[in-house]
Write an enzyme that holds these catalytic residues in place. Structure first.
Site: not given
Ligand code: UD1
Ligand code: CA
Length: 460
Positions: A9, A14, A21, A89, A357, A372, A392
């Site tokens: 989500a 970054r 992403k 997350t 083709k 061709y 063609n």
């Molecule tokens: C997360 C972990 C971190 C771990 C790393 C590994 C947490 C708090 N941290 O950090 O410990 O080392 O992954 O790659 O979990 N996402 C959602 N909804 C949200 C936020 C994120 O679905 O509200 C999804 C993102 O799309 C992504 C994944 O969760 O696919 C991870 O989110 P991201 O923000 O990249 O977490 P990291 O900072 O990398």
């Molecule tokens: Ca990540």
């Protein structure tokens, strides 16, 4: 029983991209598609994807690609759960509560941005989880450069005491290189019970899934053997690094299986490609998609083969072959372009500056120079003279040209479709052929040459 949930989500700030992403591509497949495919051998009973930023884009993309993969794999239908605001997350997994009320099995949680996981690793995680009766089991790794990852703190039995995000770490904690991969197996009923208790008391004021380790009874960390598997993608630089890792694995495997690569660093191979022993790949060769190349074929230098099947002992030099089939012993190039379902028989020669083709070509047929041929069917032992072109397209529709066995076209012939040339036909050089030609005939369709003896430019 294992259900799978994929976190997809987040926007991925970054990446500096409008595209979510998880929809960025790595070696021909999106990050999230790769994550989904790594679960296929686990035969999960449910597959849930948490979407938010660009939800429709992610849903449409996954539904399309999954339909293709699923033709063979019979996975349960994808369920999309929307996380309207991305509050972390933990918050993302909270959105599953109403969807898994009756579920009593284990929930495998995967980050949508960790695309290089191997199915074996996931299986191992689930097995250890079950053996120990853990409330949660997570993948960890020792990274040489752990920047950006959450750090995992365990006791001597690998039981997790704490996971601290890098931004929340003290300087001392940051020195711990054991990181959280973002891959977890939870006992769902136990997780469901404590999920509502998560608090957003951290630097980002988000609900962290990692905080569940404080609230669960027994959480175990399992280290992966090869840390490259769990590399997360947060930036374009990470994406490029992951591609490098993938290429390294793929090329190492194929070399071990008997493929020669001359200057492997200049060659790229998607992990969906299949090769046989004694294939030789020359520099600057790129193999993509569902390409299959059989034994003894020699590809490159400078060639792109995508979604194509090449038979045994085929050679391709400085050419592009897309969505096409080439049978044994055929030679392609230099500078040929096969596309749009060209299907070339055995022992043919498709030479310099030839484009095919949607063309069916029989066996031992030569199209050696500057042609061709589009929407055409050629028999066996046909010889296409230099510069022969099928016209063609009449400006509205495409039409087909059919050329019988052993027919020869002279240089610079134009074959105006729809057109059928029979077998053993000879087309005189420079002809513009508009009408069908019966078997065993010569066709001459051009102005007769005129010679005016004694003619000179009038003097001025
Ligand atoms: C997360 C972990 C971190 C771990 C790393 C590994 C947490 C708090 N941290 O950090 O410990 O080392 O992954 O790659 O979990 N996402 C959602 N909804 C949200 C936020 C994120 O679905 O509200 C999804 C993102 O799309 C992504 C994944 O969760 O696919 C991870 O989110 P991201 O923000 O990249 O977490 P990291 O900072 O990398
Ligand atoms: Ca990540």
């Amino acid at each position: 029983m294992v259900a799978v949930a994929i976190l997809a989500a987040g926007r991925g700030t970054r990446m500096k991209s409008d595209l979510p992403k998880v929809l960025h591509e790595l070696g021909g497949r999106t990050l999230v598609q790769r994550v989904l495919e790594s679960c296929v051998p686990l035969h999960p009973c449910r597959r849930l994807v948490i979407v938010g930023y660009g939800a429709d884009l992610v849903r449409n993309s996954l539904q399309q690609t999954d339909a293709i993969v699923n033709e063979q794999n019979q996975q349960p239908t994808l369920e999309f759960v929307e996380q309207k605001q991305q509050l972390g997350t933990g918050h993302a997994i909270q959105q599953l509560l109403p969807h898994l009320t009756d579920f009593t099995g284990d929930l495998l949680v995967l980050n949508g941005d960790v695309p290089l996981l191997r199915p074996d690793t996931l299986e191992q995680l689930i097995n250890i989880h079950k053996e120990h009766g853990n409330a949660a089991t997570l993948l960890a790794a020792h990274l040489p450069k752990p920047t950006g990852y959450g750090r995992v703190f365990c006791d001597s039995k690998n039981l997790v005491k704490q996971i601290v995000e890098e931004r929340d770490c003290t300087d001392a904690q940051r020195k711990n290189h054991r990181i959280n991969a973002g891959v977890y197996c939870f006992n769902w009923p136990k997780l469901a019970e404590i999920l509502p208790q998560l608090k957003a008391d951290n630097d980002q004021q988000e609900y962290y899934l990692t905080d569940t380790v404080h609230l669960l009874e027994q959480v175990m960390a399992v280290d992966v053997d090869d840390y490259r598997e769990i590399l997360g993608i947060n930036s374009r630089q990470h994406l490029a690094n992951a591609y490098h890792v993938l290429q390294d694995w793929v090329k190492t495997n194929w070399m071990a299986a008997g493929v020669t690569m001359i200057d492997p660093d200049s060659i790229t191979i998607d992990d969906t490609v299949q090769l046989e022993p004694d294939v030789i790949l020359e520099p600057q060769t790129h193999l993509r998609g569902n390409t299959i190349i059989q034994a003894g074929s020699h590809i490159g230098p400078g060639s792109l083969i995508e979604n194509s099947q090449l038979g045994k002992n085929v050679t391709v030099q400085f050419s592009v072959v897309s969505d096409s089939i080439v049978a044994d012993e055929t030679r392609i190039g230099p500078y040929a372009h096969l596309r749009g379902h060209a299907n070339v028989g055995q022992g043919c020669r498709i030479g310099n500056f030839v484009e095919l083709k949607n063309a069916e070509v029989g066996n031992a047929t030569n199209i050696a120079h500057l042609s061709y041929l589009g929407d055409a069917t050629l028999g066996d032992k046909v010889n296409i003279g230099a510069g022969t072109i099928t016209a063609n397209y009449d400006g509205v529709k495409k039409h087909r040209t059919i050329i019988g066995d052993r027919t020869k076209t002279g240089s610079n012939s134009v074959l105006v479709a729809p057109l059928t040339l029979g077998t053993d036909v000879t087309v005189a050089a420079g002809s513009i052929v508009t009408d069908d030609v019966p078997d065993d005939s010569l066709v001459i369709a051009r102005e007769r040459q005129v010679i005016k003896p004694g003619w000179r430019l009038p003097s001025q």
